[in-house]
Enzyme design. Structure first.
Site, PDB file in Angstrom:
ATOM      1  N   LYS A  51       0.826  -1.218   0.000  1.00 22.58           N
ATOM      2  CA  LYS A  51       0.000   0.000   0.000  1.00 22.58           C
ATOM      3  C   LYS A  51       0.854   1.258   0.000  1.00 22.58           C
ATOM      4  O   LYS A  51       0.500   2.258  -0.630  1.00 22.58           O
ATOM      5  CB  LYS A  51      -0.949   0.006   1.198  1.00 22.58           C
ATOM      6  CG  LYS A  51      -2.086  -0.988   1.032  1.00 22.58           C
ATOM      7  CD  LYS A  51      -3.216  -0.719   2.009  1.00 22.58           C
ATOM      8  CE  LYS A  51      -4.353  -1.714   1.796  1.00 22.58           C
ATOM      9  NZ  LYS A  51      -5.393  -1.604   2.834  1.00 22.58           N
ATOM     10  N   LYS A  69      -6.930 -12.987  -8.783  1.00 20.03           N
ATOM     11  CA  LYS A  69      -8.132 -13.047  -7.962  1.00 20.03           C
ATOM     12  C   LYS A  69      -9.068 -11.892  -8.312  1.00 20.03           C
ATOM     13  O   LYS A  69      -8.613 -10.796  -8.606  1.00 20.03           O
ATOM     14  CB  LYS A  69      -7.724 -12.915  -6.485  1.00 20.03           C
ATOM     15  CG  LYS A  69      -8.241 -14.028  -5.607  1.00 20.03           C
ATOM     16  CD  LYS A  69      -7.700 -13.916  -4.199  1.00 20.03           C
ATOM     17  CE  LYS A  69      -8.712 -13.275  -3.284  1.00 20.03           C
ATOM     18  NZ  LYS A  69      -8.262 -13.230  -1.884  1.00 20.03           N
ATOM     19  N   LYS A 119     -12.126  -5.859  -5.861  1.00 20.21           N
ATOM     20  CA  LYS A 119     -13.027  -4.708  -5.981  1.00 20.21           C
ATOM     21  C   LYS A 119     -12.325  -3.502  -6.582  1.00 20.21           C
ATOM     22  O   LYS A 119     -12.964  -2.587  -7.085  1.00 20.21           O
ATOM     23  CB  LYS A 119     -13.645  -4.359  -4.625  1.00 20.21           C
ATOM     24  CG  LYS A 119     -12.667  -3.866  -3.564  1.00 20.21           C
ATOM     25  CD  LYS A 119     -13.392  -3.613  -2.257  1.00 20.21           C
ATOM     26  CE  LYS A 119     -12.416  -3.306  -1.142  1.00 20.21           C
ATOM     27  NZ  LYS A 119     -13.062  -3.307   0.172  1.00 20.21           N
TER      28      LYS A 119
END
Ligand code: TRP
Length: 357
Positions: free
Chosen positions: A124, A206, A209
């Site tokens: 992140k 995967k 979102k």
């Protein structure tokens, strides 16, 4: 009634499960079939605490009105998916002040070295170099507080959160060692079933979102038309059709499917979606799909998925409409969570030497 249900469960000594989910971004079918369906299935056997982690959400830049709305959206969707507030404690993290309070105590036990080794933090921080705030750094410690407050036995986590659970165990052991036995050491819960749903556009990745390609992800809030269109446009391959033998081969069960079809991940994903939305065994799936062209297969899977999600969405709309009732359910959840969390926090405050009035 609800209160006595909870008390009975706790009295019956059911093992405690805690899991959390961020409110932002909404739920997609990867979350539903990979995690939420397992949560729903665990509600009788375990005393479950499910928390919508809005404190975690502000480690990323948030739009306040959106956070407020998506927190209620998430609660309504979880209930629509089958989280039963009579059986489980469903609550919003910021409604239970002990989460932030315990997090501070645990932050003082966490090493900056171990936190800087967390892969999610590193990822992140690399993604948003302009916003590497101390909350992002302390994120896993807040997660540890979530888990330890309820003396959770088990924590259902995906691969990406395993490192955070390891850290939780380390911090809990450190506290128990420095002071005295206080926290239960939680284990990871590896569900018996649970499908791994892949991106519809890059089926080796995967479903996520935050995928920039909107065609890759199906959100639970999407219309029948949108769901069908996305599945019909899913990436497959130009290989052979699947014949009867493929489906009849009893040794190929759902779990080994991904393995067997490593070279055909798009097709494997469609079969996973069909299994997830119809609950049909592999042999039964063959009756519907064997010998069919990929266009037909996509249409059949698209129809099945739209039919599966439609009643969830209807229920969601019903629940979401009555905001007062929804808020009341969350207030009850927060109250139940708070009564358990407070007990743990009181012990902790006493042990670290805070003088109580
Ligand atoms: N960090 C988790 C995630 O991003 C969410 C989370 C917060 C969580 N607190 C938790 C998960 C406690 C399990 C237990 O997916």
């Amino acid at each position: 009634m609800e209160q006595s249900n909870q008390t009975e469960n706790i009295k019956a000594g059911k093992p405690v499960i805690l899991s959390g989910i961020q409110p932002t971004g909404g739920l997609h079918i990867g979350n539903l079939f990979g995690a939420i369906k397992n949560w729903v299935a665990m509600q009788d056997e375990y005393q479950c605490y499910f928390t919508i982690v809005d404190l975690h959400s502000i480690t990323n830049k948030q739009v306040p009105a959106e956070l407020r709305r998506s927190t209620l959206d998430m609660a309504a969707m979880l209930i629509a998916c089958g989280i039963d507030t009579d059986k489980s404690v469903l609550f919003v993290q910021s409604h239970v002040p002990e989460h932030a309070e315990l997090a501070w105590v645990l932050i003082c036990l966490a090493g900056t070295g171990e936190l800087s080794r967390m892969t999610q933090f590193k990822d992140k921080a690399a993604q948003h170099p302009e916003n590497v705030n101390a909350g992002l750094f302390a994120y896993p410690v807040l997660m540890a507080a979530d888990i330890l407050l309820y003396q959770a036995d088990l924590v259902p986590v995906g691969e990406d959160q395993k490192q955070h659970l390891e850290l939780t165990r380390d911090i809990a052991q450190r506290f128990n060692h420095n002071y005295s036995d206080t926290f239960k050491i939680p284990d990871a819960y590896i569900p018996k079933t649970g499908a791994r749903i892949m991106s519809l556009q890059e089926p080796t990745k995967k479903m996520s979102k935050s995928d920039e390609n909107k065609k890759a992800t199906i959100f639970l809030s999407e219309s029948d038309e949108e769901i069908k269109n996305k599945i019909k446009r899913a990436v497959t391959d130009s290989g052979e059709l699947l014949n009867d033998d493929f489906f009849k081969n009893a040794s190929i069960n759902h779990e080994s499917l991904m393995d067997f079809m490593k070279n055909r991940p798009g097709l494997a994903n469609l079969l996973t979606l069909y299994h997830a939305s119809t609950n049909k065994a592999f042999i039964e799936m063959g009756k519907d799909l064997a010998g069919k062209g990929f266009g037909d297969i996509k249409s059949i899977v698209a129809e099945a998925m739209a039919d599966y999600l439609n009643p969830i969405r209807t229920k969601y709309n019903e629940i979401r409409k009555d905001e007062n009732k929804l808020k009341e359910l969350l207030a009850q959840g927060a109250e139940k969570a708070h009564s358990v969390a407070l007990k743990t926090l009181r012990k902790v405050y006493k042990k670290v030497g805070f003088y109580s009035l």
